[in-house]
Motif scaffolding. Structure first.
Motif, PDB file in Angstrom:
ATOM      1  N   VAL A 156      53.073  52.917  60.450  1.00 37.57           N
ATOM      2  CA  VAL A 156      51.871  52.597  61.471  1.00 37.57           C
ATOM      3  C   VAL A 156      50.584  53.114  60.727  1.00 37.57           C
ATOM      4  O   VAL A 156      50.610  54.170  60.351  1.00 37.57           O
ATOM      5  N   TRP A 157      49.780  51.992  60.927  1.00 36.33           N
ATOM      6  CA  TRP A 157      48.500  52.314  60.434  1.00 36.33           C
ATOM      7  C   TRP A 157      47.424  52.081  61.418  1.00 36.33           C
ATOM      8  O   TRP A 157      47.838  51.486  62.441  1.00 36.33           O
ATOM      9  N   THR A 158      46.257  52.919  61.298  1.00 37.85           N
ATOM     10  CA  THR A 158      45.228  53.045  62.464  1.00 37.85           C
ATOM     11  C   THR A 158      43.965  52.855  61.600  1.00 37.85           C
ATOM     12  O   THR A 158      43.690  53.545  60.722  1.00 37.85           O
ATOM     13  N   SER A 165      51.656  47.935  63.169  1.00 29.53           N
ATOM     14  CA  SER A 165      52.955  48.585  62.851  1.00 29.53           C
ATOM     15  C   SER A 165      53.901  47.393  62.657  1.00 29.53           C
ATOM     16  O   SER A 165      53.820  46.491  62.892  1.00 29.53           O
ATOM     17  N   VAL A 166      54.701  47.715  61.505  1.00 28.98           N
ATOM     18  CA  VAL A 166      55.750  46.959  61.279  1.00 28.98           C
ATOM     19  C   VAL A 166      57.142  47.934  61.591  1.00 28.98           C
ATOM     20  O   VAL A 166      57.212  48.924  60.872  1.00 28.98           O
ATOM     21  N   ASP A 211      61.728  37.649  57.853  1.00 25.79           N
ATOM     22  CA  ASP A 211      61.446  37.517  56.448  1.00 25.79           C
ATOM     23  C   ASP A 211      61.487  38.862  55.741  1.00 25.79           C
ATOM     24  O   ASP A 211      61.138  40.084  56.433  1.00 25.79           O
ATOM     25  N   ALA A 212      61.719  39.023  54.418  1.00 24.85           N
ATOM     26  CA  ALA A 212      61.614  40.255  53.666  1.00 24.85           C
ATOM     27  C   ALA A 212      60.333  40.292  52.944  1.00 24.85           C
ATOM     28  O   ALA A 212      60.097  39.908  51.820  1.00 24.85           O
ATOM     29  N   THR A 213      59.406  41.036  53.804  1.00 29.62           N
ATOM     30  CA  THR A 213      58.016  40.990  53.144  1.00 29.62           C
ATOM     31  C   THR A 213      57.741  42.716  53.195  1.00 29.62           C
ATOM     32  O   THR A 213      58.248  43.503  54.010  1.00 29.62           O
ATOM     33  N   HIS A 214      57.179  43.200  51.997  1.00 31.02           N
ATOM     34  CA  HIS A 214      56.945  44.299  51.770  1.00 31.02           C
ATOM     35  C   HIS A 214      56.120  44.905  52.854  1.00 31.02           C
ATOM     36  O   HIS A 214      55.032  44.340  53.158  1.00 31.02           O
ATOM     37  N   THR A 215      56.519  45.916  53.339  1.00 31.84           N
ATOM     38  CA  THR A 215      55.932  46.542  54.630  1.00 31.84           C
ATOM     39  C   THR A 215      54.388  46.862  54.580  1.00 31.84           C
ATOM     40  O   THR A 215      53.620  46.417  55.365  1.00 31.84           O
ATOM     41  N   GLU A 216      54.090  47.613  53.401  1.00 33.26           N
ATOM     42  CA  GLU A 216      52.634  48.022  53.261  1.00 33.26           C
ATOM     43  C   GLU A 216      51.826  46.823  53.053  1.00 33.26           C
ATOM     44  O   GLU A 216      50.483  46.593  53.362  1.00 33.26           O
ATOM     45  N   ARG A 217      52.347  45.605  52.119  1.00 30.46           N
ATOM     46  CA  ARG A 217      51.412  44.554  51.986  1.00 30.46           C
ATOM     47  C   ARG A 217      51.359  43.926  53.377  1.00 30.46           C
ATOM     48  O   ARG A 217      50.093  43.287  53.390  1.00 30.46           O
ATOM     49  N   ARG A 218      52.232  43.785  53.819  1.00 33.78           N
ATOM     50  CA  ARG A 218      52.326  42.978  55.356  1.00 33.78           C
ATOM     51  C   ARG A 218      51.156  43.872  56.254  1.00 33.78           C
ATOM     52  O   ARG A 218      50.431  43.097  56.932  1.00 33.78           O
ATOM     53  N   LEU A 219      51.178  45.298  56.184  1.00 37.83           N
ATOM     54  CA  LEU A 219      50.205  45.778  57.185  1.00 37.83           C
ATOM     55  C   LEU A 219      48.890  45.430  56.616  1.00 37.83           C
ATOM     56  O   LEU A 219      47.785  45.350  57.360  1.00 37.83           O
ATOM     57  N   HIS A 220      48.803  45.477  55.352  1.00 40.09           N
ATOM     58  CA  HIS A 220      47.188  44.830  54.883  1.00 40.09           C
ATOM     59  C   HIS A 220      47.032  43.667  55.353  1.00 40.09           C
ATOM     60  O   HIS A 220      45.757  43.368  55.825  1.00 40.09           O
ATOM     61  N   PHE A 271      47.337  50.125  44.510  1.00 41.36           N
ATOM     62  CA  PHE A 271      47.969  49.216  45.219  1.00 41.36           C
ATOM     63  C   PHE A 271      46.900  48.448  46.300  1.00 41.36           C
ATOM     64  O   PHE A 271      47.119  47.370  46.441  1.00 41.36           O
ATOM     65  N   ASP A 272      46.560  49.472  46.862  1.00 39.41           N
ATOM     66  CA  ASP A 272      45.493  48.927  48.193  1.00 39.41           C
ATOM     67  C   ASP A 272      44.395  47.958  47.734  1.00 39.41           C
ATOM     68  O   ASP A 272      44.102  46.763  48.237  1.00 39.41           O
TER      69      ASP A 272
END
Length: 446
Positions: A156-158, A165-166, A211-220, A271-272
């Motif tokens: 979860v990011w805010t 969230s993923v 889909d298998a997407t990298h969680t943190e990339r998907r949050l971005h 990474f970000d």
């Protein structure tokens, strides 16, 4: 015409595969050259996104990148990273070094090896985005528990009044991914109702994905698509002192735009920024990164994938805002709490309900289960905007279990408990001392 275009695209893909086979990536790990870091050099045929893949692998292993040198002009990619572990030591674990080597060999599909990925056969992924508010994570997890869904992993990011969230879930009874379309539709509808708890004009979204997407990339990607980078008129000045220093100038002799970033260093910063530039369709041709001190310095020579540098003031301002947002999304204000115990259905709902009832709001969360253990990290703040009260934290720890919930963030008012007791619990013995495990010893790559 469509057949011709498809044929041309397939030929291009086959040509790229041939080039990679003829020029396989070469990975050199050197523990001798630098006295305080392990040096990793990667040489490979160049393609868009390869830098992000390499950085993603290193950060998913929780390695700290202290320096980096990037060069990918023409058809060849070369990057050199100075890395350490979380304690600032060289990387000597043969398992980690072997993982790095294998992840970057030809046709290894490095993205599918990333820790942030979950097989679509193992669980169902739910993506949520909406307006942030106190108690939102508690409400979401309560709905999923009510629907007999077990939360396997979640992040979860805010940022800037928005929450994303993923969440990876399984069926409570079978432990498998949920595929029934009617059940998934009900889950989506109920979660969307939770996210619509505000009358704010911006829409809440719930998406079920396999889909298998990298969680943190998907949050971005989710927060970028939600335009969280747009500065609110009422709080722009308040954030000015903490805003990263991002500038962009055009280097006309070389037809590049030079991006310079200065900000407080933190894990996964590289990474970000690389993730954001890559997903905005910019190519990093050259770059240098220095994060050996408290302040990180990054410099990139970029062009858009169409070959052009930044062409207008509006484009320049948009790139700056998006990089600022990418950096600030992961800045975790608040007290860091780590929970480790035996996993069970409804655990996250119970814990976050205690946070909510104690007047705390979760600004960021990482929820992980592995081998029957729940290992969760929460960043919490007082929902009223005041500093978190030490007595409130101790009350929460008494309720959950002193050895189960650890305070990791700096808290000047909190008292250190010399002899921790977990006799007091709201869960009637559901949290046991034998279920406690040292969170820091769980390797993220396992």
């Amino acid at each position: 015409m469509e057949t011709s275009m498809s044929f041309s695209h397939d030929m291009d893909n086959e040509y790229e595969k041939l080039i990679r086979r003829m020029n396989p990536p070469r990975v050199v790990v050197d523990n001798e050259t630098c006295k305080n870091a392990t040096v990793i050099q990667v040489d490979s045929a160049n393609r868009h996104g390869i830098l992000l893949e390499v950085v993603q692998i290193l950060t998913d292993l929780n390695l700290i990148i202290t320096k980096a040198y990037i060069s990918s002009d023409g058809g060849w990619f070369m990057d050199v990273f100075n890395v350490t572990d979380q304690d600032g030591n060289k990387i000597t674990d043969e398992e980690v070094l072997d993982y790095i080597q294998k992840s970057l060999v030809p046709d290894s599909s490095s993205l599918t090896r990333s820790v942030g990925l979950i097989s679509s056969l193992d669980c169902t992924s739910i993506e949520l985005i909406g307006r942030d508010r106190p108690g939102l994570l508690s409400e979401v997890s309560a709905v999923l528990a009510h629907l007999k869904c077990n939360i396997v992993n979640a992040e979860v990011w805010t940022h800037n009044t928005r929450a994303a969230s993923v969440v990876h879930i399984t069926d409570q009874e079978t432990g498998c991914a949920i595929a029934d379309s009617e059940r998934l539709a009900r889950i989506k509808d109920l979660l969307r109702n939770v996210l619509r708890g505000s009358s704010h004009s911006r829409e809440a979204k719930t998406v079920v994905s396999f889909d298998a997407t990298h969680t943190e990339r998907r949050l971005h990607q989710m927060m970028f698509a939600d335009r969280d980078y747009e500065r609110a008129d009422d709080n722009g000045d308040l954030d000015e002192g903490r805003r990263p220093n991002v500038s962009i100038v055009n280097w006309y002799d070389k037809d590049y735009s030079v991006v310079t970033i200065r900000c407080k260093d933190r894990p996964k910063l590289l990474f970000d920024t690389v993730c954001t530039l890559t997903d905005m369709q910019y190519v990093i041709f050259h770059g240098s990164v220095d994060a050996e001190g408290p302040e990180a310095y990054q410099e990139y020579c970029i062009r858009h994938v169409d070959g052009s540098p930044v062409k207008s003031e509006a484009e320049r301002e948009r790139v700056i805002q998006c990089l600022e947002a990418a950096i600030q999304r992961r800045v975790s204000e608040g007290l860091k709490l780590e929970l480790c115990t035996t996993d069970r259905v409804g655990l996250l709902s119970d814990v976050t309900r205690i946070f909510r009832e104690s007047g705390l709001t979760v600004s960021r969360a990482e929820v992980t289960t592995r081998a029957g253990k729940a290992m969760n990290t929460f960043y919490v703040r007082d929902a009223s905007g005041y500093p978190v009260d030490a007595k409130t934290i101790e009350s929460i720890r008494d309720a959950i279990g002193q050895t189960i919930l650890k305070v990791k963030g700096a808290h000047k008012d909190s008292k250190q408990v010399a002899e921790e007791s977990q006799s007091k619990t709201l869960f009637g013995g559901l949290f046991k001392s034998k279920s406690f495990c040292n969170f820091s010893l769980i390797r993220s790559y396992s």
